[in-house]
Write a protein that holds these residues in place. Structure first.
Motif, PDB file in Angstrom:
ATOM      1  N   PRO A 127     -11.338   8.532   2.812  1.00 31.71           N
ATOM      2  CA  PRO A 127     -12.725   8.073   1.004  1.00 31.71           C
ATOM      3  C   PRO A 127     -11.663   8.793   0.243  1.00 31.71           C
ATOM      4  N   GLU A 128     -10.928   9.933   0.378  1.00 29.76           N
ATOM      5  CA  GLU A 128     -10.326  10.955  -1.000  1.00 29.76           C
ATOM      6  C   GLU A 128      -9.623   9.552  -1.538  1.00 29.76           C
ATOM      7  N   LYS A 129      -8.117   9.426  -0.488  1.00 32.75           N
ATOM      8  CA  LYS A 129      -7.270   8.387  -0.594  1.00 32.75           C
ATOM      9  C   LYS A 129      -7.334   6.708  -0.833  1.00 32.75           C
ATOM     10  N   ARG A 130      -8.584   7.072   0.004  1.00 32.06           N
ATOM     11  CA  ARG A 130      -9.288   5.507  -0.107  1.00 32.06           C
ATOM     12  C   ARG A 130      -8.271   4.654   0.967  1.00 32.06           C
ATOM     13  N   GLU A 131      -8.231   5.431   2.504  1.00 31.44           N
ATOM     14  CA  GLU A 131      -7.264   4.577   2.990  1.00 31.44           C
ATOM     15  C   GLU A 131      -7.441   3.902   4.659  1.00 31.44           C
ATOM     16  N   LEU A 132      -7.450   3.114   4.404  1.00 31.95           N
ATOM     17  CA  LEU A 132      -8.512   2.700   6.173  1.00 31.95           C
ATOM     18  C   LEU A 132      -6.912   2.390   7.392  1.00 31.95           C
ATOM     19  N   SER A 133      -6.836   2.867   8.010  1.00 31.46           N
ATOM     20  CA  SER A 133      -6.263   2.954   9.068  1.00 31.46           C
ATOM     21  C   SER A 133      -6.607   2.470  11.048  1.00 31.46           C
ATOM     22  N   VAL A 134      -6.088   1.433  11.850  1.00 36.54           N
ATOM     23  CA  VAL A 134      -6.330   1.178  12.524  1.00 36.54           C
ATOM     24  C   VAL A 134      -5.107   1.342  13.321  1.00 36.54           C
ATOM     25  N   ASP A 135      -5.329   2.520  14.329  1.00 36.96           N
ATOM     26  CA  ASP A 135      -4.291   2.293  15.338  1.00 36.96           C
ATOM     27  C   ASP A 135      -3.431   3.121  14.829  1.00 36.96           C
ATOM     28  N   GLY A 136      -3.622   4.365  13.606  1.00 34.79           N
ATOM     29  CA  GLY A 136      -2.907   4.881  12.641  1.00 34.79           C
ATOM     30  C   GLY A 136      -1.599   3.396  11.934  1.00 34.79           C
ATOM     31  N   LYS A 137      -2.399   2.251  11.941  1.00 33.25           N
ATOM     32  CA  LYS A 137      -1.335   1.530  11.100  1.00 33.25           C
ATOM     33  C   LYS A 137      -2.538   0.913   9.319  1.00 33.25           C
ATOM     34  N   PRO A 138      -1.816   1.070   8.057  1.00 34.50           N
ATOM     35  CA  PRO A 138      -3.011   0.634   7.600  1.00 34.50           C
ATOM     36  C   PRO A 138      -3.337  -0.290   8.030  1.00 34.50           C
ATOM     37  N   VAL A 139      -4.467  -0.683   6.818  1.00 35.41           N
ATOM     38  CA  VAL A 139      -5.309  -1.716   6.901  1.00 35.41           C
ATOM     39  C   VAL A 139      -5.637  -1.830   5.480  1.00 35.41           C
ATOM     40  N   VAL A 140      -5.289  -3.322   3.976  1.00 33.15           N
ATOM     41  CA  VAL A 140      -5.340  -3.298   2.988  1.00 33.15           C
ATOM     42  C   VAL A 140      -7.274  -3.958   2.748  1.00 33.15           C
TER      43      VAL A 140
END
Length: 216
Positions: A127-140
């Motif tokens: 949440p701090e960086k507002r980043e989502l990843s699935v299996d380590g891969k970023p999702v926008v």
């Protein structure tokens, strides 16, 4: 109007500065980042919607709460602004007591946001960086999609009504239909499925709303 708003906020114990256009505002951001921004839609040159979009794309300003000031009856500006990540709005003409109360309410909500990273199944969010990843891969995700997923991942297996989601994510009594929640959840589901999520899914509860189910 800007001078009156700044005067009112300063006299209410909230340090405030006013800017007449995007050029002055962007110059000020280079020296100091605010805790909250009150942004008028109708501005000379670059309008408020354009400024809001740029704020949400920048890493240093994407999490700053924004209150959008819109003209009476300008529903399209409100809907567009909220979908781009505005936290609340004020409809002109508004009173100075309403301004102060809205600013304090949004500051209270934003100060209570959890910032710890969460992992469920093969999904991880920061949440701090507002980043989502699935299996380590970023999702926008869009701003609101991320907020909805964050709320679900903070509360797995908890059912949320559409009204509760609107109140917690948009932070206001939403002026449109609750259908906006269905649209955002639908696009969020599509992105998670395309990314290959495992062990979690957003389920629909008939006549209730949604919840995040986690395989055990």
């Amino acid at each position: 109007m800007c001078d009156l708003m700044v005067y009112t906020l300063n006299n209410s114990g909230l340090k405030a500065k006013g800017f007449c256009d995007s050029t002055e505002f962007e110059r000020a951001l280079k020296t100091e980042l605010p805790e909250l921004i009150v942004l008028d839609v109708m501005l000379p040159g670059k309008n408020g919607i354009e400024i809001l979009k740029e704020l949400r794309q920048r890493t240093d300003t994407r999490n700053i709460p924004v209150i959008l000031a819109t003209a009476m009856g300008s529903e399209i500006d409100k809907v567009q602004g909220l979908d781009l990540g505005a936290d609340s709005y004020l409809t002109k003409p508004f009173g100075m007591m309403e301004l102060t109360a809205t600013v304090r309410a949004v500051l209270r909500r934003s100060s209570g946001n959890a910032s710890a990273a969460i992992t469920l199944g093969n999904i991880s969010i920061n949440p701090e960086k507002r980043e989502l990843s699935v299996d380590g891969k970023p999702v926008v995700l869009t701003f609101k999609e991320f907020e909805i997923l964050h709320m679900f991942m903070n509360n797995p297996e908890i059912a949320f009504s559409r009204e509760h989601i609107i109140e917690n994510i948009w932070g206001i009594e939403y002026i449109g239909e609750s259908r906006t929640v269905d649209v955002h959840v639908g696009t969020l589901r599509s992105k998670l499925k395309a990314a290959g999520t495992e062990g979690v899914r957003i389920s629909t509860l008939r006549s209730v709303g949604y919840k995040l189910e986690v395989k055990k």
